[in-house]
Enzyme design. Structure first.
Site, PDB file in Angstrom:
ATOM      1  N   ASP B  98     -58.431-102.078  10.022  1.00  0.00           N
ATOM      2  CA  ASP B  98     -59.539-102.616  11.074  1.00  0.00           C
ATOM      3  C   ASP B  98     -60.618-102.898  10.682  1.00  0.00           C
ATOM      4  OD1 ASP B  98     -61.035-102.599  13.536  1.00  0.00           O
ATOM      5  OD2 ASP B  98     -61.224-100.421  13.446  1.00  0.00           O
ATOM      6  N   ASP B 100     -64.405-103.821  11.600  1.00  0.00           N
ATOM      7  CA  ASP B 100     -65.289-103.958  12.643  1.00  0.00           C
ATOM      8  C   ASP B 100     -66.476-104.336  12.180  1.00  0.00           C
ATOM      9  OD1 ASP B 100     -66.635-103.042  14.860  1.00  0.00           O
ATOM     10  OD2 ASP B 100     -65.862-101.152  15.187  1.00  0.00           O
ATOM     11  N   ASP B 294     -62.372 -99.906   8.259  1.00  0.00           N
ATOM     12  CA  ASP B 294     -62.553 -98.224   8.853  1.00  0.00           C
ATOM     13  C   ASP B 294     -61.391 -97.491   8.356  1.00  0.00           C
ATOM     14  OD1 ASP B 294     -63.600 -96.654  10.211  1.00  0.00           O
ATOM     15  OD2 ASP B 294     -62.829 -97.341  12.310  1.00  0.00           O
TER      16      ASP B 294
END
EC number: 2.7.7.-
Lengths: 363, 391
Positions: B98, B100, B294
């Site tokens: 992920d 972000d 992440d």
């Protein structure tokens, strides 16, 4: 083949050989004291010396002692024994297979008792994941296979970030391959332990189990720390405690790390609050909540302090010293330092401060 | 959010799901499913521990429930609908990454626009893919725009699905360059040199892979840059480094000139000055190449991830699978705008206006009641920046 199986009793073929020869384990345990004695020795040696003791001259006795040793480990039913026992079996296996490989090279042929690297690799389904590098000494291993096998290997050199990973393969040298195979053996031995033992077998082994329990108790492997000497804390925890006491803002994971560490060394919520209190802006409410949570009072899980690897991941591993190089967990660092100190010289922070914990508060 | 706004969004989400074709992830029936309904209360309650069997056919379910957010698990289980992880019986898990925008060091929150943040996020995504496709050589990769502030990559290669959280943490650390030790990138070999009485050590940077290769790449680029300069400039450039004075600079430059080939091969014993300089480029490599993924998303083998093809309730944008070949041209602010919401206008009361690049247009949106393209109005309402006006 019998001798090969006795040398490497964790092999699938050895297990089958036991199954085909033995009437049943209960009979062996009741009637063959030599097997029981050797099994007992395997486990005791694992605890006391980290190996599995001298092999029995009779290969059948030697071979059968392995499943009986597993029964003993299961009956004692302690996590630490399972770990130590599996490690010892794996270390002995390492010594044996490395010497077998050398013999094979010297004699240019594998003798009946010896084990070849190819056989061992295929035993653990590693034959496709490990490839010899042509014209070089080394090997390459698939990263997905490397990671679980290297997980318990100690040292920075095993960490993936320090490896020359390319095309999904990790280059390893010969010795490293053997270490990884040793890990595969350990996993195999540990797999399924402890298991449920039928009552008749358990009854026949009561004395042996009791003896192992005693040895285990005397080793104090499961001791709990209840000593608070901040001077002996690992550098990472010292730094975090220092930041808290200076009133600096700590990221959640950092706060968690220090609080979990303090909890593990026997501090109560009140004491932790007290230790943090040097600075007025430390947030008592938050600390209480978090400490209770870590302790498991207000949550279903009891958390333990993070390992060195985790501390590193979060950038909380600072001021490493020589001892840090030899341990992999902040708790181990602290235990080591405590062991090195003369017990009488240790001044527990809780006793030193007594009721005057706030002495330095206003400084 | 007012009831009228919520009702409008729910209604239009249903219209979207009526037309959308949703391709579920592989082994969808072995995964846990979860969703967040549109509710009045401010707190969001996730309905989870559902199996596909309980939800029914996916497209029917989405049309019926038109949830605010929909997720499926990275993990695959024997009994995905069981209420505890133990009972679920974990079997394997996709390896999920992920990125972000909120967590990117290069992003300045409050200063960068949404489009700028996502552009920076895409740069980080390319760096991540470089690791995944090159170093790890993963083959079963799915790149997804999250509909919010970033991108997800789902890896489903057989070789990694069995890994547990500790092993996945090693992958995270690799991609982020955490725990990198320059000394471990060096291979030491004892050589008995010609005319030497005592054997010496040859230290070589491992340039065939890993961070050694990356370090070497940046270091060689620097060496070549030096070699193209005139003497004076090169020495000045070297002395810009802390701890390099005139003497060391001269020694380094000479070593580079006399033994570029050796350095190219990774030999850092050509001169101590070279070794020390190379070490600095390990940090450079991490700084420039690392992908700030992440961590908890990758290490959590039970993580719930947004369903590609669904709508993100906080933006009214679509969660889009992106073909690897289309990634360079993918513009989330255009390509994630749902077709269903294009071509209409509605009236909303904007509470917080501002500049917005959406649907290929740059808009400057004032506060107050106004008529806007529906997808813009939906975006603002979903973000809590506007309320629906009565028609």
């Amino acid at each position: 083949m019998q001798r090969l199986h006795a040398r490497y009793p964790f092999l699938e073929a050895a297990r089958e050989s036991v199954a085909s020869q033995t009437v049943d384990l209960a009979t062996v345990v009741e009637q063959d004291q030599a097997v029981v004695d050797r099994a007992h020795e395997r486990v005791v040696a694992a605890l006391e010396a980290g190996d599995t003791g001298e092999p029995h001259r009779d290969t059948r006795t030697e071979l059968l002692s392995y499943p009986v040793a597993r029964v003993l480990v299961s009956l004692v039913n302690e996590r630490i024994l399972v770990r130590k026992y599996a490690r010892a079996e794996a270390e002995d296996a390492f010594d044996r297979f490395t010497s077998d490989f050398e013999d094979t090279v010297e004699l240019k042929s594998a003798s009946n008792d010896g084990l070849s690297l190819d056989t061992l690799l295929s035993e653990f389904d590693l034959e496709d994941a490990v490839r010899a590098v042509p014209n070089e000494d080394g090997y390459r291993i698939d990263v997905g296979t490397y990671l679980p096998l290297s997980a318990d290997c100690w040292g920075d050199e095993w960490r993936l970030v320090n490896r020359a990973l390319a095309d999904g393969e990790v280059p390893i040298d010969e010795r490293e391959l053997y270490v990884l195979v040793q890990e595969a053996v350990r996993e195999r031995v540990e797999d399924g332990l402890p298991f449920d033992v039928p009552d008749p077998i358990a009854q026949a082994l009561e004395d042996e189990v009791e003896e192992i329990r005693e040895i285990l108790a005397n080793l104090e492997l499961t001791r709990e720390i209840d000593t608070v000497v901040p001077d002996l804390f690992p550098p990472c925890m010292k730094a975090l405690l220092d930041s808290i006491q200076k009133g600096e803002h700590l990221a959640h994971h950092s706060r968690f790390a220090i609080t979990a560490f303090l909890t593990s060394i026997g501090m109560s919520t009140d004491e932790i609050v007290e230790l943090y209190r040097v600075n007025s802006s430390f947030g008592e409410e938050m600390t209480r909540y978090q400490t209770d949570h870590i302790r498991g009072d207000s949550s279903p899980t009891e958390y333990s302090a993070p390992s060195c690897a985790t501390m590193q991941s979060y950038g909380d591993c600072v001021n490493k010293d020589d001892l840090c190089e030899r341990i992999s967990h902040p708790m181990a660092y602290y235990e080591n330092r405590l062991d090195d100190e003369d017990e009488d010289d240790l001044e527990d922070w809780r006793e030193a401060t007594g009721g005057d914990g706030e002495e330095e508060t206003e400084a | 959010m007012e009831e009228r706004t919520r009702a409008y969004l729910r209604g239009r989400f249903r219209d979207y799901y009526r037309r959308a074709t949703i391709t579920p992830p592989p082994a969808a029936n072995e995964r846990e499913w979860g969703y967040i309904p549109w509710t009045e209360s401010p707190g969001t309650t996730m309905v989870r521990h559902r199996s596909l069997l309980e939800l029914g056919a996916l497209e029917d379910f989405l049309e019926r429930k038109r949830p605010q957010h929909v997720y499926f698990s990275a993990g695959r289980y024997t009994d995905p609908g069981a209420s505890s992880m133990g009972e679920k019986d974990w079997r394997s898990s996709d390896l999920v990454f992920d990125l972000d925008a909120d967590h990117l060091p290069s992003v300045t929150l409050g200063e960068d626009s949404y489009a700028e943040m996502l552009a920076k996020c895409k740069q980080a995504l390319f760096r991540l893919l470089d690791f995944l496709e090159d170093d790890f050589a993963f083959e079963d990769l799915e790149v997804v725009f999250s509909g919010g502030r970033g991108y997800h990559v789902h890896v489903r290669d057989d070789g990694v699905r069995h890994l547990d959280r500790e092993h996945r943490r090693e992958i995270v650390d690799y991609v982020r360059g955490i725990g990198l030790e320059y000394d471990e990138l060096i291979e030491t070999e004892t050589v008995s040199g010609l005319g030497r009485k005592t054997p010496t050590e040859r230290r070589t940077l491992k340039i065939d892979g890993g961070w050694g290769r990356r370090t070497h790449r940046y270091f060689m680029a620097f060496v070549d840059e030096l070699l193209e300069m005139n003497e004076e400039d090169a020495l000045a450039r070297l002395q810009e480094f802390d701890g390099i004075g005139e003497g060391k600079a001269t020694a380094t430059l000479n070593a580079a000139r006399n033994n570029r080939e050796g350095i190219e091969a990774g030999n850092v014993t050509v001169h101590t000055a070279i070794s020390q300089l190379a070490e600095r480029f390990a940090a450079t490599a991490v700084e420039r190449d690392n992908a700030p993924i992440d961590e908890p998303v990758t290490t959590d083998t039970n993580r719930l991830i947004r369903l590609p093809g669904s709508l993100h309730g906080g933006s009214a944008l679509a969660v889009r699978r992106i073909d690897r070949d289309d990634l360079a041209d993918f513009d989330p602010m255009v390509d994630a705008v749902p077709e269903t919401f294009v071509g209409h206008e509605i009236t909303v009361d904007v509470d917080r206006g501002g500049d917005l690049e959406l649907g290929g247009e740059s808009l400057s949106i004032p506060e107050g009641t106004q008529t806007l393209p529906e997808y813009v109005a939906m975006f603002l309402m979903a973000r809590g920046r506007a309320e629906k006006e009565k028609e």
